[in-house]
Design a protein around this motif. Structure first.
Motif, PDB file in Angstrom:
ATOM      1  N   UNK A 105       0.854  -1.252  -0.001  1.00  0.00           N
ATOM      2  CA  UNK A 105       0.033   0.118  -0.140  1.00  0.00           C
ATOM      3  C   UNK A 105       0.856   1.193  -0.202  1.00  0.00           C
ATOM      4  N   UNK A 106       0.704   2.243  -0.948  1.00  0.00           N
ATOM      5  CA  UNK A 106       1.474   3.289  -1.144  1.00  0.00           C
ATOM      6  C   UNK A 106       0.804   4.277  -1.899  1.00  0.00           C
ATOM      7  N   UNK A 107       1.407   5.203  -2.267  1.00  0.00           N
ATOM      8  CA  UNK A 107       0.769   6.494  -2.938  1.00  0.00           C
ATOM      9  C   UNK A 107       0.087   6.122  -4.087  1.00  0.00           C
ATOM     10  N   UNK A 108       0.149   5.078  -4.771  1.00  0.00           N
ATOM     11  CA  UNK A 108      -0.650   4.675  -5.936  1.00  0.00           C
ATOM     12  C   UNK A 108      -1.933   4.140  -5.502  1.00  0.00           C
ATOM     13  N   UNK A 109      -2.078   3.513  -4.321  1.00  0.00           N
ATOM     14  CA  UNK A 109      -3.041   2.777  -3.735  1.00  0.00           C
ATOM     15  C   UNK A 109      -4.260   3.481  -3.352  1.00  0.00           C
ATOM     16  N   UNK A 110      -5.388   2.876  -3.512  1.00  0.00           N
ATOM     17  CA  UNK A 110      -6.928   3.398  -3.569  1.00  0.00           C
ATOM     18  C   UNK A 110      -7.020   3.688  -2.147  1.00  0.00           C
ATOM     19  N   UNK A 111      -6.199   4.331  -1.291  1.00  0.00           N
ATOM     20  CA  UNK A 111      -6.777   4.551   0.045  1.00  0.00           C
ATOM     21  C   UNK A 111      -7.057   5.915   0.160  1.00  0.00           C
ATOM     22  N   UNK A 113      -6.626   9.677   0.557  1.00  0.00           N
ATOM     23  CA  UNK A 113      -5.230  10.372   0.072  1.00  0.00           C
ATOM     24  C   UNK A 113      -4.690  11.117   1.130  1.00  0.00           C
ATOM     25  N   UNK A 114      -5.236  11.178   2.198  1.00  0.00           N
ATOM     26  CA  UNK A 114      -4.494  11.921   3.291  1.00  0.00           C
ATOM     27  C   UNK A 114      -3.379  11.140   3.826  1.00  0.00           C
ATOM     28  N   UNK A 115      -3.472   9.776   3.995  1.00  0.00           N
ATOM     29  CA  UNK A 115      -2.305   8.907   4.064  1.00  0.00           C
ATOM     30  C   UNK A 115      -1.156   8.950   3.095  1.00  0.00           C
ATOM     31  N   UNK A 116      -1.283   9.684   2.044  1.00  0.00           N
ATOM     32  CA  UNK A 116      -0.187   9.671   1.122  1.00  0.00           C
ATOM     33  C   UNK A 116       0.709  10.699   1.208  1.00  0.00           C
ATOM     34  N   UNK A 117       0.654  11.429   2.530  1.00  0.00           N
ATOM     35  CA  UNK A 117       1.608  12.369   2.931  1.00  0.00           C
ATOM     36  C   UNK A 117       3.053  11.508   2.986  1.00  0.00           C
ATOM     37  N   UNK A 118       2.833  10.358   3.061  1.00  0.00           N
ATOM     38  CA  UNK A 118       4.061   9.475   3.064  1.00  0.00           C
ATOM     39  C   UNK A 118       4.042   8.584   2.036  1.00  0.00           C
ATOM     40  N   UNK A 119       5.330   8.249   1.403  1.00  0.00           N
ATOM     41  CA  UNK A 119       5.307   7.468   0.141  1.00  0.00           C
ATOM     42  C   UNK A 119       4.830   6.213   0.186  1.00  0.00           C
ATOM     43  N   UNK A 120       4.940   5.504   1.606  1.00  0.00           N
ATOM     44  CA  UNK A 120       4.523   3.911   1.638  1.00  0.00           C
ATOM     45  C   UNK A 120       3.638   3.699   2.933  1.00  0.00           C
ATOM     46  N   UNK A 121       2.805   2.962   3.025  1.00  0.00           N
ATOM     47  CA  UNK A 121       1.878   2.670   4.214  1.00  0.00           C
ATOM     48  C   UNK A 121       2.326   1.431   4.635  1.00  0.00           C
ATOM     49  N   UNK A 122       2.339   0.140   4.101  1.00  0.00           N
ATOM     50  CA  UNK A 122       2.555  -0.949   4.320  1.00  0.00           C
ATOM     51  C   UNK A 122       2.913  -2.076   3.267  1.00  0.00           C
ATOM     52  N   UNK A 123       3.908  -3.087   3.581  1.00  0.00           N
ATOM     53  CA  UNK A 123       4.164  -4.063   2.564  1.00  0.00           C
ATOM     54  C   UNK A 123       2.991  -5.073   2.711  1.00  0.00           C
ATOM     55  N   UNK A 166       6.524   1.051   8.781  1.00  0.00           N
ATOM     56  CA  UNK A 166       7.374   0.850   9.947  1.00  0.00           C
ATOM     57  C   UNK A 166       8.202   2.191  10.167  1.00  0.00           C
ATOM     58  N   UNK A 167       8.693   2.975   9.223  1.00  0.00           N
ATOM     59  CA  UNK A 167       9.408   3.881   9.122  1.00  0.00           C
ATOM     60  C   UNK A 167       8.860   5.260   9.567  1.00  0.00           C
ATOM     61  N   UNK A 168       7.642   5.274   9.862  1.00  0.00           N
ATOM     62  CA  UNK A 168       6.627   6.611   9.993  1.00  0.00           C
ATOM     63  C   UNK A 168       6.497   6.703  11.618  1.00  0.00           C
TER      64      UNK A 168
END
Length: 291
Positions: A105-111, A113-123, A166-168
């Motif tokens: 889950x990352x900036x290109x994912x359909x989540x 959009x406020x979570x896309x302040x960071x490039x990656x959300x989860x593996x 993990x790094x957020x």
């Protein structure tokens, strides 16, 4: 038979709905598909769902034959690299067994959009956990995976809303966010950013007698943050540290939590494989399926 493969921090875990086994990542460099005989004869395997690294080049659950560069942008970056996961992925890809690759889950994912302040959300393996937890907790829930690192994810109305990588936010036992001291060490050339990430967990930053309590507090804070978007969401804990911190997390968030075992990600991936290949589902937790 359907098999899920969890590419974890310390080991690769393989599971069906009836059996499971694990291989340490260093030993996985010797993997061949014959190892799957520990679950069932290879010719009886009807489908596999595999995770690989960050999965940041994929936005859908994708047929492995369509995936380029194993579904990642680059191998460089946060985490430990041993080659075991690469070997497993390549052997599965070459096997001819019908296989799908789970995205991260990352900036290109359909989540959200406020979570896309960071490039990656989860593996990707966290989606396996969530898919299995959904069977118990329903369409809206939070799962926090606490082990070498800590990652928390919110599913709302059956779709992934967002997650903390993990790094957020919260540290795990080994990895964590880079604080001011870490940034200074990097700037002085004493460590790379990845080395600092590998030294930011509580085993490196916190006295032994406070490590469990620290993990519980930060995991609870991640969960509480996600509950802003789903105040009544039930909560599950996964990962090696979950049993030891569950009572304290429950006390802090004033909500009972369920604790998952070590196989929840691999079993969830196996369930995804079965639902894709047998059920013909076109969406999993709000993510598309590209076969």
């Amino acid at each position: 038979m359907y098999i899920g493969i969890d590419h974890g921090t310390t080991a690769l875990r393989f599971a069906s709905d009836t059996a499971e086994f694990r291989i340490p990542r260093e030993k996985a460099t010797e993997f061949t598909t014959a190892a799957l005989e520990r679950i069932c004869p290879v010719e009886e395997i009807e489908g596999i769902a595999v995770c690989y690294s960050m999965g940041d080049a994929l936005t859908a659950i994708t047929d492995i034959r369509k995936v380029k560069n194993r579904g990642i942008i680059t191998r460089e970056g946060a985490g430990k690299h041993t080659g075991g996961g690469t070997r497993v992925y390549d052997e599965i890809a070459a096997s001819g067994i019908p296989t799908v690759v789970i995205p991260g889950i990352h900036r290109g994912s359909p989540t959200d959009p406020r979570f896309k302040a960071y490039s990656h959300q989860t593996s990707p393996e966290k989606l396996g956990i969530a898919y299995e937890v959904r069977q118990t907790l329903g369409e809206t829930f939070i799962v926090a995976d606490v082990s070498s690192n800590t990652v928390s994810l919110l599913v709302k109305d059956g779709a992934v809303t967002g997650a903390f990588d993990a790094c957020v936010f919260a540290p795990g036992t080994t990895h964590g966010a880079l604080d001011v001291d870490a940034i200074r060490r990097i700037d002085r050339g004493e460590e790379t950013a990845n080395e600092a990430f590998l030294h930011a967990g509580v085993r490196h930053t916190t006295p032994d007698d406070l490590q469990a309590a620290t993990l519980a507090l930060w995991a609870a804070m991640e969960i509480a943050s996600l509950r802003l978007l789903a105040p009544e969401a039930p909560v599950a804990l996964a990962g090696s540290q979950a049993p030891g911190i569950a009572a304290e997390v429950s006390r802090l968030i004033t909500t009972p939590v369920i604790v998952c075992d070590d196989w929840v990600a691999a079993r969830g991936c196996a369930r995804i494989a079965r639902d894709v290949f047998v059920g013909g589902v076109t969406s999993v937790l709000g993510l598309g399926v590209d076969r």
